[in-house]
Design a protein around this motif. Structure first.
Motif, mmCIF file in Angstrom:
data_model
loop_
_atom_site.group_PDB
_atom_site.id
_atom_site.type_symbol
_atom_site.label_atom_id
_atom_site.label_comp_id
_atom_site.label_asym_id
_atom_site.label_seq_id
_atom_site.Cartn_x
_atom_site.Cartn_y
_atom_site.Cartn_z
ATOM 1 N N PRO A 1 0.802 -1.238 0.000
ATOM 2 C CA PRO A 1 0.000 0.000 0.000
ATOM 3 C C PRO A 1 0.834 1.287 0.000
ATOM 4 C CG PRO A 1 0.164 -0.831 2.223
ATOM 5 C CD PRO A 1 0.906 -1.815 1.364
ATOM 6 N N PHE A 2 2.167 1.171 -0.253
ATOM 7 C CA PHE A 2 3.032 2.352 -0.256
ATOM 8 C C PHE A 2 3.047 2.972 -1.651
ATOM 9 C CE2 PHE A 2 6.947 4.664 -0.759
ATOM 10 C CZ PHE A 2 7.122 5.303 0.465
ATOM 11 N N ALA B 1 -3.024 1.650 3.318
ATOM 12 C CA ALA B 1 -3.475 0.822 4.437
ATOM 13 C C ALA B 1 -2.450 0.935 5.556
ATOM 14 C CB ALA B 1 -3.640 -0.638 4.004
ATOM 15 N N GLU B 2 -2.810 0.492 6.722
ATOM 16 C CA GLU B 2 -1.907 0.527 7.870
ATOM 17 C C GLU B 2 -0.705 -0.376 7.629
ATOM 18 O OE1 GLU B 2 -2.487 -1.541 11.998
ATOM 19 O OE2 GLU B 2 -3.467 0.437 12.109
ATOM 20 N N VAL B 3 0.497 0.108 8.005
ATOM 21 C CA VAL B 3 1.732 -0.665 7.839
ATOM 22 C C VAL B 3 2.472 -0.682 9.167
ATOM 23 C CG1 VAL B 3 3.931 -0.879 6.643
ATOM 24 C CG2 VAL B 3 1.926 -0.059 5.398
ATOM 25 N N LYS B 4 2.854 -1.863 9.610
ATOM 26 C CA LYS B 4 3.586 -2.005 10.865
ATOM 27 C C LYS B 4 5.079 -2.127 10.576
ATOM 28 C CE LYS B 4 3.790 -4.789 15.104
ATOM 29 N NZ LYS B 4 3.649 -3.599 15.975
ATOM 30 N N GLY B 5 5.888 -1.398 11.359
ATOM 31 C CA GLY B 5 7.339 -1.492 11.236
ATOM 32 C C GLY B 5 7.923 -0.816 10.016
ATOM 33 N N LEU B 6 7.192 0.110 9.392
ATOM 34 C CA LEU B 6 7.694 0.781 8.187
ATOM 35 C C LEU B 6 8.871 1.691 8.526
ATOM 36 C CD1 LEU B 6 7.235 1.428 5.123
ATOM 37 C CD2 LEU B 6 5.893 3.387 5.892
ATOM 38 N N ARG B 7 9.870 1.680 7.673
ATOM 39 C CA ARG B 7 10.965 2.650 7.776
ATOM 40 C C ARG B 7 11.243 3.183 6.375
ATOM 41 N NH1 ARG B 7 16.714 -0.502 8.547
ATOM 42 N NH2 ARG B 7 16.580 -1.783 6.679
ATOM 43 N N VAL B 8 11.357 4.489 6.284
ATOM 44 C CA VAL B 8 11.618 5.177 5.020
ATOM 45 C C VAL B 8 13.043 5.707 5.071
ATOM 46 C CG1 VAL B 8 11.014 7.171 3.608
ATOM 47 C CG2 VAL B 8 9.205 5.764 4.630
ATOM 48 N N ALA C 1 11.608 2.214 1.045
ATOM 49 C CA ALA C 1 10.545 2.030 2.039
ATOM 50 C C ALA C 1 10.417 0.538 2.295
ATOM 51 C CB ALA C 1 9.225 2.603 1.544
ATOM 52 N N SER C 2 10.599 0.134 3.546
ATOM 53 C CA SER C 2 10.594 -1.295 3.854
ATOM 54 C C SER C 2 10.183 -1.533 5.300
ATOM 55 C CB SER C 2 11.988 -1.893 3.619
ATOM 56 O OG SER C 2 12.939 -1.269 4.467
ATOM 57 N N ARG D 1 10.273 -5.368 1.401
ATOM 58 C CA ARG D 1 10.615 -4.089 0.791
ATOM 59 C C ARG D 1 9.432 -3.657 -0.064
ATOM 60 N NH1 ARG D 1 15.546 -3.868 -3.291
ATOM 61 N NH2 ARG D 1 16.784 -3.940 -1.373
ATOM 62 N N TYR D 2 8.914 -2.461 0.195
ATOM 63 C CA TYR D 2 7.772 -1.959 -0.559
ATOM 64 C C TYR D 2 8.207 -1.216 -1.817
ATOM 65 C CZ TYR D 2 5.091 -3.033 3.637
ATOM 66 O OH TYR D 2 4.509 -3.687 4.689
ATOM 67 N N PHE D 3 9.202 -0.341 -1.684
ATOM 68 C CA PHE D 3 9.587 0.494 -2.827
ATOM 69 C C PHE D 3 11.050 0.875 -2.700
ATOM 70 C CE2 PHE D 3 10.218 4.686 -4.785
ATOM 71 C CZ PHE D 3 9.808 4.403 -6.082
#
Length: 429
Positions: free
Chosen positions: A281-282, A316-323, A380-381, A387-389
């Motif tokens: 959802p990123f 959507a909600e994301v847990k533990g995301l770091r940019v 973003a992961s 890894r999202y992006f």
């Protein structure tokens, strides 16, 4: 010299959204409506106005790509995410078929497209080595002669008789690379082998690829590491949105790629077709370089702080995301890496990010950078999960060193950083 690979007018088209409806069970009303509208769809197709054509629900991952590669040459392939690099290698490795065009390959092809490609998860490491050798057309005696060397290189001897489904991603990669590099195919196809693995293993990979190149085998090498591309290849092609826009000596191609793809005026925005579907959802929106007054700039002064501003949306909600941001030289040498939850208080506060619109800002203090041009990548992961992006070369900025330490001396300073260190001079006699 004979031609090892010949690519003519190659194209690969993917249908968007087809997978969602391919196996859907139709209800009775769907069957009735489909039957009623079938003559209408046929009439539209005959006059070239089909709904499918008008919706344009397809994308060309590769479009009219042509090149020849002689035996014993090492060709680099560079381009942004979604440029078509991996698709090209998958077609050359016969993993997928082209939509149009022809590919002629002379010799056995060994592929390392992603971690563990070609491995059967239920087989042991030993069994996978022999299976991959057989696929390449090698005799058992040939594989036997290379077996110990493969296991030693991969550093998984303790687990060689364990099913590879129990391997970590790092173990998978080490064994996969060792097999691809040591079984001596005439053509080696490698896609971003340095994306996984520790620094020591990355050095081993680069060293082994250098050996393979010197042995006169043909190599196609995809990487976002420009230092590796410059070191290992003589020529490179640049892909952009499925099209080959340049083929040139590696230095010239890398310079063109790094300079032409960057956003101007210190800002980068992402179009929908540049964002992989797996990023959801990123959704990245923009990356900006701002000076101390909040103005978007392409050139910063080394004596002043600079802000990097990454705007994005969560569906959507994301847990533990770091940019995160990666700052590197234009040769691909990393200068620094930083994530927005590096500090304990932000780590705890944003352990879970709800759906919404966000901006993550990082301030780089004054007196860090030396003169030159630098690249900024973003990531973003969720650490250890997904890894999202990632865009390794999102934009670039210049550094002006007017007033920086040591500018009274005429010679250039080596190195990417130029810190203002505190010195003391003391006369002791």
């Amino acid at each position: 010299m004979a031609t090892a690979i010949s690519v003519k007018n190659l194209g690969k088209q993917y249908v968007i959204g087809a997978a969602e409806t391919k196996f859907r069970y139709n209800m009775l009303r769907d069957v009735i409506m489909d039957t009623v509208y079938a003559p209408v769809r046929l009439a539209k197709a005959l006059v070239g106005k089909s709904d499918r054509r008008m919706n344009k629900n397809f994308v060309w991952a590769l479009d009219d790509v042509s090149f020849d590669l002689e035996e014993g040459k090492v060709l680099g392939i560079v381009g942004r995410n979604g440029a078509g690099k991996s698709t090209l290698l998958k077609i050359l490795s016969r993993v997928t078929e082209p939509t149009k065009g022809t590919v002629m390959v002379r010799g056995r092809v060994g592929s390392l497209l992603e971690v563990g490609t070609g491995f059967h998860p239920e087989l042991t490491g030993r069994e996978n080595i022999y299976m991959n050798g057989a696929i390449l057309g090698m005799k058992r005696a040939e594989i036997d002669s290379k077996f110990d060397e493969i296991v030693d290189f991969s550093e998984v001897s303790q687990f060689i008789d364990t099913p590879v489904k129990r391997y970590s991603s790092g173990m998978y990669l080490r064994l996969a690379f060792a097999v691809a590099a040591h079984l001596e195919p005439e053509i080696l196809v490698v896609d971003e082998v340095l994306a996984v693995g520790d620094a020591e293993f990355q050095r081993k990979c680069l060293g082994k690829m250098g050996d393979v190149a010197q042995q006169g085998r043909t190599v196609l090498f995809v990487s976002h590491n420009m230092s590796a591309i410059l070191r290992l290849t003589q020529e490179a092609i640049v892909l952009n949105k499925g099209k080959m826009i340049m083929r040139a000596p590696t230095q010239e191609a890398v310079d063109f790629y790094l300079s032409s793809g960057q956003a101007q005026a210190g800002e980068r925005t992402w179009d929908a077709d540049e964002i992989p579907a797996m990023s959801a959802p990123f959704t990245p929106i923009s990356l900006k370089v701002k000076d101390g007054r909040g103005k978007v700039v392409d050139t910063i002064r080394s004596t002043e702080p600079v802000m990097l501003e990454f705007e994005y949306r969560l569906g959507a909600e994301v847990k533990g995301l770091r940019v995160g941001i990666y700052v590197s030289t234009m040769r691909g040498e990393y200068v620094l890496t930083s994530f927005d939850t590096d500090t304990p208080n932000l780590y705890e506060k944003f352990d879970t990010r709800k759906a919404g619109h966000y901006v993550s800002r990082a301030t780089l203090p004054a007196d860090i950078f030396n003169e030159g041009r630098y690249s900024v990548g973003v990531n973003a992961s969720s650490f250890g999960v997904r890894r999202y992006f990632m865009d390794e070369n999102a934009l670039a900025f210049n550094v002006d060193i007017s007033g920086a330490p040591g500018t009274q001396w005429p010679e250039p300073r080596v190195g990417p950083i130029r810190p203002r260190l505190e010195w003391k001079i003391e006369k002791i006699d």
